[in-house]
Design an enzyme around this catalytic site. Structure first.
Site, short mmCIF file in Angstrom:
data_model
loop_
_atom_site.label_atom_id
_atom_site.label_comp_id
_atom_site.label_asym_id
_atom_site.label_seq_id
_atom_site.Cartn_x
_atom_site.Cartn_y
_atom_site.Cartn_z
N HIS A 105 0.81 -1.23 0.00
CA HIS A 105 0.00 0.00 0.00
C HIS A 105 0.84 1.27 0.00
O HIS A 105 0.56 2.23 0.72
CB HIS A 105 -0.96 0.00 1.18
CG HIS A 105 -2.04 -1.04 1.11
ND1 HIS A 105 -2.46 -1.59 -0.08
CD2 HIS A 105 -2.77 -1.64 2.10
CE1 HIS A 105 -3.42 -2.47 0.18
NE2 HIS A 105 -3.62 -2.52 1.47
N HIS A 158 -10.26 1.10 0.12
CA HIS A 158 -10.11 -0.05 1.02
C HIS A 158 -11.21 -0.07 2.09
O HIS A 158 -10.93 -0.23 3.27
CB HIS A 158 -8.73 -0.02 1.68
CG HIS A 158 -8.18 -1.37 1.99
ND1 HIS A 158 -8.89 -2.32 2.68
CD2 HIS A 158 -6.99 -1.94 1.69
CE1 HIS A 158 -8.15 -3.41 2.81
NE2 HIS A 158 -6.99 -3.21 2.22
N GLU A 178 -11.54 -4.59 -3.46
CA GLU A 178 -10.60 -3.57 -3.89
C GLU A 178 -10.30 -3.71 -5.39
O GLU A 178 -9.58 -4.61 -5.81
CB GLU A 178 -9.30 -3.70 -3.10
CG GLU A 178 -9.49 -3.74 -1.60
CD GLU A 178 -8.30 -4.35 -0.89
OE1 GLU A 178 -7.16 -3.85 -1.07
OE2 GLU A 178 -8.48 -5.34 -0.16
#
Length: 389
Positions: free
Chosen positions: A141, A212, A354
């Site tokens: 991320h 998310h 996602e």
């Protein structure tokens, strides 16, 4: 996704403590979901942070903080007309900003690169780049200070549209290029939340953005979502190893617990530890190769995935132009994190959907590219559409 450890950020401590206590002031209000706007009014890294509210005429409300571009609450009417918050999160900015005691990616607009990059290694334009390692030996991320822990500039265009922008400087978490990116949230009259991501760069780089949100369509995050019905419009998925890294294989879902081409209760497959992919991930934490993506283009008019709660009758359909969708069933939630209203979030208390490029695409050259060059514009589109079934 996934048991992340981050470094603490510089936060306006006094403001955060006041906000967390719900101090009343002239700008305070309470949202339909029960959030105090004052609890999000602060300064982080010398930038103002607030809670923004989108609403439509159907009783739907979306509350978003520009800290990490996070969806804090998402209220939709259930089959009885009850307004139901269907996402996990915190009810104050202090918890979101405390990346040591309450690390999370709840509801965040992830960047620069959603999901994992193998060992944090990139090669762009012939140059080797080492990204920071923050998850099982990989870069996850965007690194330890990815965009979910940065403050977006916010502009509320109207009651239904919020535009967030961020300037990520060359070298941000070692990623190359000055990147200008935006996330635009638009709440539509058909009860869909439209999310449009855009980005440009002055050096070749990689971009892979996503949202998310941790969905619990039962509206009761104290309990798991194993009763919820999951559909994934995909014939194939990308297996991963014991460190959650994609192996490079693209495998068929046929005759495996990864087959959700027919709507299936999450609980039927999420605990099938006789299948190594489920066992290694302690549930579902995988990318599916969407059938809606063909010949280098995604069809965002067709359902890529859906989630349905028999308890509330709430249906969520996902549309995207991206090639993949990472489905994560909150496997690392263990009851230690207490979210909104002090509720402890236990294992499988949610399901994340996602939309994104495949994990580690930069190191799998045959997979849809995440590279962005000067003069090009990155565009990613996701729609979360809610209805009653």
């Amino acid at each position: 996704m996934k048991n992340i450890k981050f470094k603490a950020l510089s936060v306006g401590i006094a403001c955060c403590l006041m906000s967390a206590c719900g101090v009343q002031n002239g700008n305070n209000a309470t949202t339909v979901s029960g959030l105090s706007t004052a609890a999000f009014d602060t300064t982080i890294n010398n930038k103002p942070v607030k809670l923004y509210t989108l609403s439509n005429n159907n009783g739907m409300e979306v509350c978003i903080t520009n800290f990490g571009g996070r969806i804090v609450s998402l209220v939709v009417p259930d089959k009885n007309g009850k307004q139901t918050d269907v996402v996990l999160g915190y009810d104050n900015i202090a918890q979101y900003a405390d990346s040591v005691n309450s690390p999370s990616d709840f509801g965040a607009a992830i960047g620069r690169y959603a999901n994992r990059i193998n060992k944090g290694k990139l090669n762009i334009d012939g140059k080797d780049i080492q990204l920071p390692i923050n998850n099982y030996g990989h870069c996850l991320h965007g690194g330890p200070s990815g965009w979910q822990y940065q403050v977006y500039d916010a502009k509320q265009l109207n009651d239904t549209t919020l535009q967030l922008t961020i300037l990520s400087k060359d070298g941000d978490n070692n990623f190359p290029g000055n990147v200008k990116a935006s996330v635009t949230y638009t709440l539509k009259s058909n009860n869909s939340l439209d999310i449009a991501y855009r980005a440009t760069t002055d050096k070749e780089t990689v971009i892979n953005m996503t949202n998310h949100s941790y969905f619990n369509l039962n509206g009761d995050p104290s309990k798991d979502v194993e009763n919820c019905i999951l559909y994934i419009n995909a014939d194939k998925y990308t297996p991963s190893d014991s460190t959650f890294m994609t192996t490079g294989e693209i495998a068929k879902v046929d005759n495996t617990p990864m087959d959700f081409r027919k709507p299936t209760a999450i609980g039927k497959n999420v605990n099938n530890f006789s299948f190594d992919q489920i066992k290694n991930a302690m549930g579902i934490d995988h990318n599916w190769c969407l059938n809606t993506y063909k010949n280098g283009k995604g069809d965002d008019t067709k359902v890529a995935a859906s989630l349905y709660s028999p308890k509330t009758g709430i249906m969520l359909e996902v549309y995207t132009n991206e090639p993949g969708i990472q489905v994560y069933t909150g496997n690392f939630l263990n009851g230690k994190v207490k979210g909104k209203k002090g509720i402890a979030y236990n294992k499988h208390a949610s399901c994340c959907l996602e939309t994104q490029k495949y994990p580690d695409t930069p190191n799998k050259k045959d997979w849809p590219t995440a590279n962005l060059k000067p003069g090009e514009e990155y565009y990613s589109h996701c729609v979360f559409k809610f209805s009653i079934k």
